[in-house]
Design an enzyme around this catalytic site. Structure first.
Site, short mmCIF file in Angstrom:
data_model
loop_
_atom_site.label_atom_id
_atom_site.label_comp_id
_atom_site.label_asym_id
_atom_site.label_seq_id
_atom_site.Cartn_x
_atom_site.Cartn_y
_atom_site.Cartn_z
N LYS A 186 8.43 -5.52 -3.06
CA LYS A 186 8.33 -5.36 -1.60
C LYS A 186 8.52 -3.90 -1.19
O LYS A 186 7.81 -3.40 -0.30
CB LYS A 186 9.39 -6.24 -0.93
CG LYS A 186 9.46 -6.09 0.60
CD LYS A 186 8.18 -6.52 1.29
CE LYS A 186 8.17 -6.19 2.77
NZ LYS A 186 9.22 -6.87 3.54
N LYS A 198 14.01 2.25 7.09
CA LYS A 198 15.04 1.74 6.17
C LYS A 198 14.42 1.39 4.82
O LYS A 198 14.94 1.75 3.77
CB LYS A 198 15.71 0.53 6.81
CG LYS A 198 16.78 -0.15 5.98
CD LYS A 198 16.25 -1.40 5.26
CE LYS A 198 15.80 -2.48 6.24
NZ LYS A 198 15.32 -3.70 5.54
#
Length: 296
Positions: A172, A240
């Protein structure tokens, strides 16, 4: 019908939990904003819980989708967390994007309670969550994944088993690294074209009919042209994720120079007040510097 828990009822989590409820399952719900759980519980066999611990008491399969590593730690191994009352043999799936090292740490804690932990980050943003078309990347015990797969299938359409603990997150982070860098490249290019006198929609058509075609840009560009930066996936969360990709690159001794620039551009967008906007809003930083606005 299964006894399922779902924690984290934000942009992604709320529609994911709603699909489980619509499928007829008993779903124990928890959110930092308790009213969200109460409202969603009315959509089916839902129960609004007062703590993650209460969710664990009611569930054989638990999914959660939260914003960062600290939130994941808090609801799992923190006070009144899932670990306090997790059932033996329970499968817990973290659908968030957090640091792989933190995920492995949480997984070890559940293993000591004879529970199964999967890192199962998903992609598809708000439309994928609402349409039950998410793609999941799974790390952890494959047998545990196969047990939980019927419930994943209620929320998504593609499932990639990536290997042991943390490997779903590794995939991911790589995917989001690529997405963010594509967006940065498009933002630079379309601002350059616009200031140089090329109509943005013409430029998009050229890109869409060339080797530079991108599914991400085909979807996002019309929103940019309409000046619609409502969130499907926020700038702060993309920053992030890209930051964690950089940390992973450092740990593995992999240079990521383009990614470093992209991360700084996302940070610049946050500093300009676009943290809660969709991450395509980073174009506004380049527009400001260039003195031009890309619109229809």
């Amino acid at each position: 019908m299964a006894q399922i828990g779902f924690l984290g009822l934000g942009i992604m989590g709320a529609p994911m939990a709603q699909h489980l409820l619509k499928a007829g399952h008993e779903v124990a719900l928890w959110s930092h904003q308790g009213q969200k759980a109460k409202d969603l519980a009315n959509a089916g066999k839902g129960t609004a819980c007062s703590s993650p611990k209460e969710v664990a008491e009611r569930s054989d399969y638990i999914f959660y989708c939260v914003g960062n590593s600290e939130m994941a730690r808090a609801i799992t191994v923190g006070p009144d967390g899932l670990l306090d009352r997790v059932r033996k043999g329970c499968v817990i799936a973290d659908c968030s994007t957090i640091a792989p090292a933190v995920s492995r740490e949480i997984g070890c804690a559940f293993q000591q309670k004879d529970a199964n932990f999967l890192d199962a980050p998903c992609t598809g943003s708000r439309p994928g969550a609402e349409g039950a078309t998410l793609t999941f990347m799974i790390g952890g015990d494959q047998t545990a994944f196969e047990r939980a797969k019927p419930y994943f299938e209620i929320m998504g359409k593609l499932f990639y088993y990536c290997g042991g603990p943390g490997q779903g997150l590794q995939a991911k982070l790589t995917q989001n690294l690529v997405l963010a860098s594509i967006m940065e490249a498009f933002a630079e290019g379309i601002v350059l074209a616009t200031k140089g006198g090329i109509d943005p929609e013409l430029m998009l058509d050229i890109l869409n009919n060339s080797a530079a075609k991108s599914g991400l840009i085909s979807y996002k560009a019309p929103f940019i042209f309409a000046r619609d930066f409502r969130t499907n996936f926020s700038t702060k969360w993309m920053a992030k994720d890209v930051g964690m990709a950089l940390e992973t690159g450092k740990a593995l001794n992999v240079p990521l120079p383009v990614t470093a620039v992209t991360e700084q551009m996302l940070r610049a967008a946050i500093s300009e007040g676009h943290g809660d906007d969709d991450f395509c809003s980073l174009i506004q930083v380049i527009e400001k510097w260039a003195g031009v606005e890309v619109r229809k």
